[in-house]
Write a protein that holds these residues in place. Structure first.
Motif, mmCIF file in Angstrom:
data_model
loop_
_atom_site.group_PDB
_atom_site.id
_atom_site.type_symbol
_atom_site.label_atom_id
_atom_site.label_comp_id
_atom_site.label_asym_id
_atom_site.label_seq_id
_atom_site.Cartn_x
_atom_site.Cartn_y
_atom_site.Cartn_z
ATOM 1 N N UNK A 116 0.842 -1.207 0.000
ATOM 2 C CA UNK A 116 0.000 0.000 0.000
ATOM 3 C C UNK A 116 0.872 1.250 0.000
ATOM 4 N N UNK A 117 0.234 2.387 -0.264
ATOM 5 C CA UNK A 117 0.926 3.650 -0.052
ATOM 6 C C UNK A 117 2.007 3.995 -1.049
ATOM 7 N N UNK A 118 1.649 4.058 -2.298
ATOM 8 C CA UNK A 118 2.583 4.555 -3.312
ATOM 9 C C UNK A 118 1.706 5.264 -4.308
ATOM 10 N N UNK A 119 2.328 6.087 -5.122
ATOM 11 C CA UNK A 119 1.516 6.816 -6.079
ATOM 12 C C UNK A 119 1.656 6.212 -7.464
ATOM 13 N N UNK A 120 0.576 5.675 -8.011
ATOM 14 C CA UNK A 120 0.637 5.086 -9.342
ATOM 15 C C UNK A 120 1.104 6.141 -10.345
ATOM 16 N N UNK A 121 1.986 5.745 -11.237
ATOM 17 C CA UNK A 121 2.464 6.679 -12.249
ATOM 18 C C UNK A 121 3.777 7.319 -11.817
ATOM 19 N N UNK A 122 3.903 7.598 -10.545
ATOM 20 C CA UNK A 122 5.150 8.148 -10.023
ATOM 21 C C UNK A 122 6.232 7.083 -10.138
ATOM 22 N N UNK A 123 7.362 7.476 -10.697
ATOM 23 C CA UNK A 123 8.401 6.475 -10.966
ATOM 24 C C UNK A 123 8.905 5.794 -9.704
ATOM 25 N N UNK A 124 9.000 6.574 -8.633
ATOM 26 C CA UNK A 124 9.470 5.982 -7.383
ATOM 27 C C UNK A 124 8.540 4.858 -6.938
ATOM 28 N N UNK A 125 7.263 5.139 -6.971
ATOM 29 C CA UNK A 125 6.294 4.124 -6.581
ATOM 30 C C UNK A 125 6.321 2.927 -7.506
ATOM 31 N N UNK A 126 6.377 3.193 -8.778
ATOM 32 C CA UNK A 126 6.358 2.106 -9.757
ATOM 33 C C UNK A 126 7.548 1.167 -9.589
ATOM 34 N N UNK A 127 8.701 1.763 -9.320
ATOM 35 C CA UNK A 127 9.887 0.930 -9.142
ATOM 36 C C UNK A 127 9.748 0.023 -7.921
ATOM 37 N N UNK A 128 9.140 0.552 -6.894
ATOM 38 C CA UNK A 128 8.967 -0.252 -5.684
ATOM 39 C C UNK A 128 7.976 -1.382 -5.925
#
Lengths: 356, 356
Positions: free
Chosen positions: A203-215
């Motif tokens: 949970x807790x990441x922003x879809x589209x944001x590269x940081x979130x996507x990488x995680x």
DNA sequence: CTGAAAGCGCTTACAG
DNA sequence: CTGAAAGCGCTTACAG
């Protein structure tokens, strides 16, 4: 102090005043102060004395215009107080200081227009490098923007440094410093898997944001590596930060009437993890006895909270230091240079083996 | 882009290049770009077009030398990541940006020599103001140092701003922004007293440091106001921060074999409070059931920890904003200006009434 | 080793 | 409304 110079009546004292008082030429003053040229001990003494008497300091703008003087590094961040940005800023400042550079900071508030305006300002300041920090949504507009920044900065003899951000096309003359985001996510997920967890909610990441996507990618890869079917993945990213963590955790718990199938939660960042732990408690679930929780960033809160949070350490300060180190490196070639910094998992008390 | 200017072959494009391409004089280019002078629509259009074609930005150094251009505010802090300093820095940056100023940051590492060197550098940069942040040991050397900074900055048309630091002599031309440190300590101690606590241990401050001393003073005054004899005060300050908090708390507990007479702890800052809570737990004491704990600063950790910490809020960002607001105020008089910002107590879950 | 002079890139009275 | 010129405070070839 004490003695009054002839010209210092009003405003600044200039090199001309020092020359007059020392009885030498302006050129000589410049040379002894710069110390990069032979000068007689006599004039040296007179100049130093006069400069001290008048409390003279050179005008950096004049120096810069004449092609000399101390350089400046600019760092542009989303904001100044968030622990990650603060850490990077500190790294930039320290490394810059070590190289006798001054550092200019400005916050963009995630506004591309503001970011552009700031890049222009930094060009005006003839900053030696401008480092851009922070995750972004990587789309065509982003890439084009970065390419333009890099171009115009390079044209002015400056350089663009992307810190923790995706690199633009390889021919763009930028310096890129990243950390191994996906590997960290893979490691921490594997840690959970190694403790016997199979059903792990992310949970807790922003879809589209590269940081979130990488995680997310690291999480998914770890699952696959351990033979967990993709259908067992549960992904619920509504954004980073405490507020979004609270919301995401509640969503998941409400869906199952507070009796979750998952035994562990991978939070997109530590503030999300903190929120998750609080929500879990509110639902009568214990951490780590009932549910294990891990985070990302190794924010100060991870060490402070109870239980101590197992998380992934990002070398924030080191990112900043590396950014300026690379930026200051041989200015010769204008090709892109990149560096990938490692991440590592920090084990604390928020994970417990699942007992069958 | 696209079209190639005549002179832009190497290095920067200057106002001269723009003038040439637009077919007007350098003076006209300057005027339309500054927009502070009548210009014909025709030249305006030509100039803007040329500037855009050449991706021109003015050289801030040249501008500054000529007596125009964007000003700079400098902020000097102990370090960049500590939440209090980061908050002040953010306030400075935001307010400066609002007034179209750039901000220069540098960390002093609590080293007076470094601080002095930085003040000189900022004088060279002709910073419009230099903001010094952070508590200090207030001795004669400190006061003299500040008086000199203020003097030399004033002589260069700049000004010294002391933020959360004691003011030097009243005739020193500085701006001073403080927060009501003693009142906050008085309030939070009174809060404890109001809950029936009489025996309150104060730990985690640095003797000699003005910040710590002011807090002790507020604590003592509150005790007196509530008729608690001075002999019931227990003071054990070995320094700020988590490490010192841990040490101080252990000292106190060890002295009484883990059976303290005090029913409450007033920690000099929130990190000390966090450490105190952890030590208390380690000794088998519950917070707030057995011992109440309060802190100071309203650091993020206060809201994050369990239990939520009752503490005193310091308006860090507002301090920074006020600092630049005051610094930018009428530059006329060179007398000292001061502002005292309020503090207030934030009630969370770490205090419980004493049950007789 | 030292000085006179040009020049860095702008802005701003001063004329027109 | 616009241009030529002086000047901001330095540094650095260029002579000596």
């Amino acid at each position: 102090m004490g003695e009054r110079g002839e010209t210092e009546a009003t405003g600044r004292v200039t090199i001309r005043d020092v020359a007059a008082r020392a009885g030498v030429s302006v050129a000589t003053v410049s040379r002894v102060l710069a110390g990069n040229y032979p000068t007689s001990a006599a004039s040296r003494a007179k100049v130093l004395r006069a400069a001290k008497d008048l409390d003279y300091v050179a005008n950096a703008h004049a120096r810069a215009l004449a092609g000399a003087g101390r350089k400046t590094i600019a760092v542009l961040l989303l904001d100044v107080v968030s622990s990650y940005y603060a850490a990077v800023a500190q790294g930039v400042e320290k490394e810059a200081a070590q190289h006798d550079r001054l550092t200019l900071v400005a916050s963009t508030g995630a506004d591309p227009a503001r970011e552009l305006a700031l890049v222009q300002m930094m060009r005006e300041q003839t900053a030696e490098a401008v480092v851009l920090v922070g995750g972004v949504v990587e789309d065509a507009a982003y890439r084009e923007r970065m390419a333009q920044y890099a171009q115009s900065l390079a044209a002015a003899g400056s350089r663009l440094v992307l810190c923790g951000r995706p690199a633009p096309a390889p021919d763009v003359p930028a310096v890129v410093v990243e950390y191994d985001n996906e590997a960290g996510a893979h490691a921490v997920t594997s840690h959970l898997l190694g403790a016997g967890h199979r059903k792990i909610a992310m949970i807790g990441y922003q879809p589209g944001n590269t940081t979130g996507e990488d995680r997310v990618r690291g999480y998914l890869r770890a699952l696959a590596d351990h033979g967990v079917p993709r259908s067992d993945a549960v992904l619920h990213g509504v954004g980073f930060g405490q507020h979004n963590g609270d919301r995401a955790m509640r969503d998941l718990l409400d869906r199952c009437d507070g009796k979750p199938e998952f035994t562990a939660v991978f939070a997109g960042d530590d503030r999300v993890a903190l929120a998750a732990v609080k929500v879990l408690h509110a639902y009568g679930l214990r951490v780590p006895e009932d549910i294990s929780v891990v985070g990302y960033n190794d924010d100060p809160v991870a060490a402070d909270m109870t239980p101590g949070l197992t998380t992934v350490h990002i070398p924030g300060e080191e990112l900043g230091r590396t950014a300026v180190r690379l930026a200051l490196g041989d200015t010769g070639r204008s090709q892109q240079r990149r560096q990938l910094l490692g991440t590592h998992i920090v084990i604390r008390d928020s994970v417990r083996p699942v007992t069958p």
